[in-house]
Motif scaffolding. Sequence first.
Motif, mmCIF file in Angstrom:
data_model
loop_
_atom_site.group_PDB
_atom_site.id
_atom_site.type_symbol
_atom_site.label_atom_id
_atom_site.label_comp_id
_atom_site.label_asym_id
_atom_site.label_seq_id
_atom_site.Cartn_x
_atom_site.Cartn_y
_atom_site.Cartn_z
ATOM 1 N N ASP A 1 78.854 32.214 -24.374
ATOM 2 C CA ASP A 1 77.892 31.568 -25.267
ATOM 3 C C ASP A 1 78.092 30.059 -25.278
ATOM 4 O O ASP A 1 77.123 29.278 -25.247
ATOM 5 N N SER A 2 79.343 29.634 -25.331
ATOM 6 C CA SER A 2 79.633 28.201 -25.343
ATOM 7 C C SER A 2 79.214 27.540 -24.036
ATOM 8 O O SER A 2 78.690 26.421 -24.019
ATOM 9 N N ALA A 3 79.438 28.245 -22.938
ATOM 10 C CA ALA A 3 79.063 27.693 -21.639
ATOM 11 C C ALA A 3 77.552 27.484 -21.542
ATOM 12 O O ALA A 3 77.081 26.454 -21.050
ATOM 13 N N CYS A 4 76.783 28.458 -22.015
ATOM 14 C CA CYS A 4 75.322 28.338 -21.985
ATOM 15 C C CYS A 4 74.841 27.223 -22.904
ATOM 16 O O CYS A 4 73.890 26.493 -22.577
ATOM 17 N N LEU A 5 75.489 27.084 -24.049
ATOM 18 C CA LEU A 5 75.141 25.988 -24.953
ATOM 19 C C LEU A 5 75.464 24.644 -24.308
ATOM 20 O O LEU A 5 74.686 23.688 -24.420
ATOM 21 N N ALA A 6 76.599 24.565 -23.631
ATOM 22 C CA ALA A 6 77.017 23.311 -23.007
ATOM 23 C C ALA A 6 76.041 22.841 -21.935
ATOM 24 O O ALA A 6 75.706 21.656 -21.866
ATOM 25 N N VAL A 7 75.567 23.759 -21.105
ATOM 26 C CA VAL A 7 74.662 23.347 -20.036
ATOM 27 C C VAL A 7 73.331 22.876 -20.600
ATOM 28 O O VAL A 7 72.713 21.931 -20.078
#
Length: 238
Positions: free
Chosen positions: A99-105
């Motif tokens: 979830d954090s990775a998708c938010l970061a991108v």
Amino acid sequence: MPTRWISRLLPAATHTRPTEWSRAAIGVSLGTLLSVWVCSLFFGLPIAMHLIGPLGASAVLLFAVSSGALAQPWSIIGGYCCATLVSLAVAHFFGRNLDSACLAVGLALIVMCLLRCLHPPAGALALLVVLADPDSANLGWGLLAPVMLAAACMLLAALVYNNLTRVRYPKKPAEPSPVASTPQVAGDPGIKAEDLQKALEQMDAFIDVTPEDLEELIRASEHYARRRSVGEVLAQAR
């Protein structure tokens, strides 16, 4: 209608020669090798290998489509910096998960657009920074150093190799449009780079082309159109 829809899925014709493919392929290989090798000297091979995916994608842009707006120096340097800082901040506050990775991108994309340094491989970098391997994660905010070193090496390789192989890089800054050497039709103001810039803005979409490139293409098209018209007139006169 189905035939027309299917035709949109087919690839467009390639306007480059096989010699250009070979030139770009050699540059991509050398640029990626140099970036990973230099990064490994200072930060170790595991960290350098963790960055090889985005670097390979950046190499394709910088060596194969170096005239594109997404392949310019500020795009790779600014894009890598934005993606890394945003992703490290997201990982710090929300942890390292999908979830954090998708938010970061997504956040990285917004920041890159604001700073005019959109660079697609930086999106992959944002995911990798959040979902980092143990060696990279242990660096914390220090991960910015190997990322920027690798990006700088890739940019240096592109600057040297492209210009040595007679491909102008980076893109020449915009200059005022020259006065047309041929007479224009009465009432026709002519198309300039600023007109194309406004047209691109009106399209409201990501288009990897500069107004200068479009203007040059239009001028070349007008030149060939005039030659064709003269040839048709001469053929009719015979």
